[in-house]
Design a protein around this motif. Structure first.
Motif, PDB file in Angstrom:
ATOM      1  N   VAL A 172       0.845  -1.193   0.000  1.00 36.04           N
ATOM      2  CA  VAL A 172       0.000   0.000   0.000  1.00 36.04           C
ATOM      3  C   VAL A 172       0.882   1.245   0.000  1.00 36.04           C
ATOM      4  N   ASP A 173       0.441   2.296  -0.693  1.00 38.32           N
ATOM      5  CA  ASP A 173       1.237   3.528  -0.767  1.00 38.32           C
ATOM      6  C   ASP A 173       0.742   4.604   0.186  1.00 38.32           C
ATOM      7  N   ILE A 174      -0.598   4.637   0.362  1.00 39.45           N
ATOM      8  CA  ILE A 174      -1.197   5.739   1.117  1.00 39.45           C
ATOM      9  C   ILE A 174      -2.163   5.179   2.155  1.00 39.45           C
ATOM     10  N   VAL A 175      -2.063   5.697   3.375  1.00 42.49           N
ATOM     11  CA  VAL A 175      -2.971   5.265   4.430  1.00 42.49           C
ATOM     12  C   VAL A 175      -3.964   6.396   4.693  1.00 42.49           C
ATOM     13  N   LYS A 176      -5.255   6.091   4.562  1.00 43.73           N
ATOM     14  CA  LYS A 176      -6.289   7.094   4.828  1.00 43.73           C
ATOM     15  C   LYS A 176      -6.806   6.886   6.243  1.00 43.73           C
ATOM     16  N   ILE A 177      -6.499   7.839   7.106  1.00 42.24           N
ATOM     17  CA  ILE A 177      -6.881   7.694   8.510  1.00 42.24           C
ATOM     18  C   ILE A 177      -8.358   8.060   8.658  1.00 42.24           C
ATOM     19  N   ASP A 178      -9.105   7.144   9.245  1.00 38.00           N
ATOM     20  CA  ASP A 178     -10.551   7.315   9.348  1.00 38.00           C
ATOM     21  C   ASP A 178     -10.930   8.532  10.199  1.00 38.00           C
ATOM     22  N   LYS A 179     -12.083   9.089   9.843  1.00 33.49           N
ATOM     23  CA  LYS A 179     -12.646  10.255  10.530  1.00 33.49           C
ATOM     24  C   LYS A 179     -12.722  10.070  12.051  1.00 33.49           C
ATOM     25  N   SER A 180     -13.039   8.842  12.496  1.00 30.62           N
ATOM     26  CA  SER A 180     -13.232   8.623  13.934  1.00 30.62           C
ATOM     27  C   SER A 180     -11.965   8.950  14.739  1.00 30.62           C
ATOM     28  N   PHE A 181     -10.809   8.900  14.102  1.00 30.74           N
ATOM     29  CA  PHE A 181      -9.549   9.207  14.798  1.00 30.74           C
ATOM     30  C   PHE A 181      -9.461  10.657  15.237  1.00 30.74           C
ATOM     31  N   ILE A 182     -10.019  11.542  14.395  1.00 30.53           N
ATOM     32  CA  ILE A 182      -9.843  12.960  14.723  1.00 30.53           C
ATOM     33  C   ILE A 182     -11.126  13.591  15.248  1.00 30.53           C
ATOM     34  N   ASP A 183     -12.185  12.788  15.387  1.00 33.00           N
ATOM     35  CA  ASP A 183     -13.448  13.339  15.872  1.00 33.00           C
ATOM     36  C   ASP A 183     -13.315  13.921  17.273  1.00 33.00           C
ATOM     37  N   ASP A 184     -12.573  13.220  18.121  1.00 38.20           N
ATOM     38  CA  ASP A 184     -12.365  13.774  19.464  1.00 38.20           C
ATOM     39  C   ASP A 184     -10.876  13.662  19.811  1.00 38.20           C
ATOM     40  N   TYR A 185     -10.104  14.468  19.095  1.00 37.51           N
ATOM     41  CA  TYR A 185      -8.650  14.393  19.283  1.00 37.51           C
ATOM     42  C   TYR A 185      -8.203  15.198  20.480  1.00 37.51           C
ATOM     43  N   ASP A 186      -9.154  15.865  21.129  1.00 37.06           N
ATOM     44  CA  ASP A 186      -8.772  16.965  21.989  1.00 37.06           C
ATOM     45  C   ASP A 186      -8.277  16.612  23.387  1.00 37.06           C
ATOM     46  N   THR A 187      -7.763  15.436  23.564  1.00 37.05           N
ATOM     47  CA  THR A 187      -7.135  15.141  24.847  1.00 37.05           C
ATOM     48  C   THR A 187      -5.664  14.872  24.563  1.00 37.05           C
TER      49      THR A 187
END
Ligand code: C2E
Ligand code: CA
Ligand code: CA
Length: 281
Positions: free
Chosen positions: A202-217
């Motif tokens: 694989v060349d590119i990893v697409k990080i799913d939305k759920s990872f950044i939905d609550d990144y704030d900690t």
């Protein structure tokens, strides 16, 4: 109808409603399944495009094609309403190739008119592992339109590499050898082992939305950073999907990430609008 009348006057009502709904749902499913091939022939399955952006330069660096099914009144059915059904019966194969061909067709046009080429990704279902001619079909269509494979990204969800991944790995290896780029989609949702990153072609990893939905900690921030380091160590590029706010852009750029896709930049839009906004400028 008989069931419904009967139900109105007694305790069987909940059951009757369920059976009515069930029948309706079954009918809708059958209608969708039964009409997809004529929809493809009549051009009702359309490729919408969502741009991908560099958060450094705020320029478009690529796009993803997403299918929409146009209704007679001009409204659209979204993938959630038809993709899972078509995956169940295997017809998804035809939808994927229909979208792929539309993408190749516009890319050939961009090339001919001397416009800047940007890579475009197309979603391919895991169902393709059941078809030995998958790679050949992709190569033939690409050659027919004269598009260079390096501009084409094949998106496969992380989960497709989990159960019996050998066949998928083989296909992806063959496509990479031909110069296509492979994206692993929805990364982080499939609970696959992180070791798999070292193995998958694989060349590119697409990080799913759920990872950044609550990144704030703080923990989550560190986690996102560590995952990023790991992916980079495995020598793969990263793109974040589902980016919706400027705060998220700020956070991701502070972490040193460059590419993203999401409503904060643009929703998926019809092909013509995409070309007017981002290609023929
Ligand atoms: P996906 O490949 O993960 O595509 C991203 C989905 O997230 C798209 O939904 C897109 O419209 C939506 N999205 C993009 N940015 C944002 C954002 O900032 N916030 C939110 N909340 N959503 C965002 P869409 O178009 O409804 O597609 C849903 C899924 O259906 C896709 O998920 C993909 O798995 C599948 N799909 C769509 N088109 C095709 C196709 O042609 N072939 C196959 N096999 N699957 C497709
Ligand atoms: Ca995708
Ligand atoms: Ca995704």
């Amino acid at each position: 109808m008989h069931v419904w009348k009967h139900a109105k006057k007694d305790k069987y009502k909940p059951y009757a409603i369920y059976s009515d709904d069930f029948a309706n749902e079954r009918q809708t499913r059958l209608k969708i399944i039964g009409s997809v091939h004529s929809a493809i022939e009549n051009g009702e399955i359309e490729a919408f495009m969502q741009p991908k952006f560099s958060m450094k330069t705020m320029e478009v660096v690529g796009a993803e094609a997403l299918s929409r099914w146009r209704n007679p009144d001009g409204s659209y059915k979204f993938p959630g309403q038809f993709i899972p059904l078509l995956e169940d019966v295997g017809y998804i194969i035809d939808v994927d190739f229909c979208i792929f061909e539309q993408v190749l067709c516009v890319m050939a046009k961009w090339k001919e008119s001397g416009k800047k080429m940007i890579p475009v990704s197309v979603n391919f279902s895991r169902q393709h592992i059941n078809h030995d001619d998958f790679v050949t079909r992709i190569k033939k269509l690409t050659a027919k339109y004269g598009v260079e494979p390096k501009y084409i990204e094949i998106e496969i969800t992380e989960s497709a590499f989990m159960k019996k991944p050998e066949k998928m790995m083989k296909f992806m290896r063959e496509l990479r050898e031909e110069g296509y780029k492979i994206d692993i989609d929805d990364f982080g949702t499939g609970y696959s082992s992180l070791n798999m990153l070292l193995d998958v072609p694989v060349d590119i990893v697409k990080i799913d939305k759920s990872f950044i939905d609550d990144y704030d900690t703080q923990t989550k921030r560190e986690y996102i950073n560590q995952i990023g380091n790991l992916i980079h160590t495995a020598r793969k590029d990263i793109i974040f999907e589902g980016v919706e706010t400027y705060d998220q852009i700020k956070f991701l750029t502070e972490c040193g990430y460059e590419n993203a896709q999401g409503y904060v930049f643009s929703k998926p839009i019809p092909m013509k609008e995409f070309e007017e906004k981002y290609i023929y400028i």
